[in-house]
Design a protein around this motif. Sequence first.
Motif, mmCIF file in Angstrom:
data_model
loop_
_atom_site.group_PDB
_atom_site.id
_atom_site.type_symbol
_atom_site.label_atom_id
_atom_site.label_comp_id
_atom_site.label_asym_id
_atom_site.label_seq_id
_atom_site.Cartn_x
_atom_site.Cartn_y
_atom_site.Cartn_z
ATOM 1 N N THR A 21 -8.780 -14.716 4.261
ATOM 2 C CA THR A 21 -9.831 -14.734 3.239
ATOM 3 C C THR A 21 -9.278 -15.175 1.887
ATOM 4 O O THR A 21 -10.030 -15.338 0.941
ATOM 5 C CB THR A 21 -10.435 -13.326 3.068
ATOM 6 N N GLY A 22 -7.944 -15.299 1.806
ATOM 7 C CA GLY A 22 -7.299 -15.634 0.544
ATOM 8 C C GLY A 22 -6.840 -14.407 -0.218
ATOM 9 O O GLY A 22 -6.171 -14.520 -1.240
ATOM 10 N N GLU A 23 -7.192 -13.227 0.283
ATOM 11 C CA GLU A 23 -6.819 -11.975 -0.384
ATOM 12 C C GLU A 23 -5.450 -11.489 0.072
ATOM 13 O O GLU A 23 -5.068 -11.678 1.225
ATOM 14 C CB GLU A 23 -7.823 -10.870 -0.042
ATOM 15 N N THR A 24 -4.761 -10.823 -0.855
ATOM 16 C CA THR A 24 -3.562 -10.071 -0.527
ATOM 17 C C THR A 24 -3.901 -8.616 -0.768
ATOM 18 O O THR A 24 -4.421 -8.252 -1.835
ATOM 19 C CB THR A 24 -2.367 -10.510 -1.390
ATOM 20 N N ARG A 25 -3.635 -7.780 0.231
ATOM 21 C CA ARG A 25 -4.024 -6.375 0.173
ATOM 22 C C ARG A 25 -2.853 -5.495 0.581
ATOM 23 O O ARG A 25 -1.921 -5.962 1.231
ATOM 24 C CB ARG A 25 -5.239 -6.132 1.078
ATOM 25 N N SER A 74 -7.301 -1.144 3.713
ATOM 26 C CA SER A 74 -6.322 -1.573 2.705
ATOM 27 C C SER A 74 -7.024 -1.705 1.349
ATOM 28 O O SER A 74 -8.244 -1.691 1.258
ATOM 29 C CB SER A 74 -5.693 -2.903 3.115
ATOM 30 N N GLN A 75 -6.182 -1.825 0.335
ATOM 31 C CA GLN A 75 -6.672 -1.956 -1.036
ATOM 32 C C GLN A 75 -6.256 -3.311 -1.586
ATOM 33 O O GLN A 75 -5.162 -3.794 -1.285
ATOM 34 C CB GLN A 75 -6.080 -0.861 -1.919
ATOM 35 N N PRO A 76 -7.095 -3.920 -2.424
ATOM 36 C CA PRO A 76 -6.700 -5.196 -3.043
ATOM 37 C C PRO A 76 -5.413 -5.014 -3.858
ATOM 38 O O PRO A 76 -5.210 -3.966 -4.475
ATOM 39 C CB PRO A 76 -7.863 -5.538 -3.961
ATOM 40 N N LEU A 77 -4.584 -6.018 -3.835
ATOM 41 C CA LEU A 77 -3.340 -5.977 -4.595
ATOM 42 C C LEU A 77 -3.628 -6.269 -6.050
ATOM 43 O O LEU A 77 -4.408 -7.097 -6.392
ATOM 44 C CB LEU A 77 -2.350 -6.988 -4.030
#
Length: 77
Positions: A21-25, A74-77
């Motif tokens: 998704t492009g997210e780092t978590r 998980s939580q967004p970084l």
Amino acid sequence: MESVLSVHPHDDFRLEIRFNTGETRIFDARPYLEKGVFAQLKELSKFRQAFVARGTVCWPDDLDIAPETLYIRSQPL
């Protein structure tokens, strides 16, 4: 559906995960270390062996956690 592109295990038993998704978590694996087969990951050297396969985080001995679980818990970084 989310899939894992990369994983970086931290010494505090958290995983830094980059998703498609492009997210780092950040996923906190500590609650899982008391459950069944995941107890073997309490050994930091084993936990650090995390790698990406089949779109999710895996460890030797066929251990893995579903990518949906990794994303939702998980939580967004």
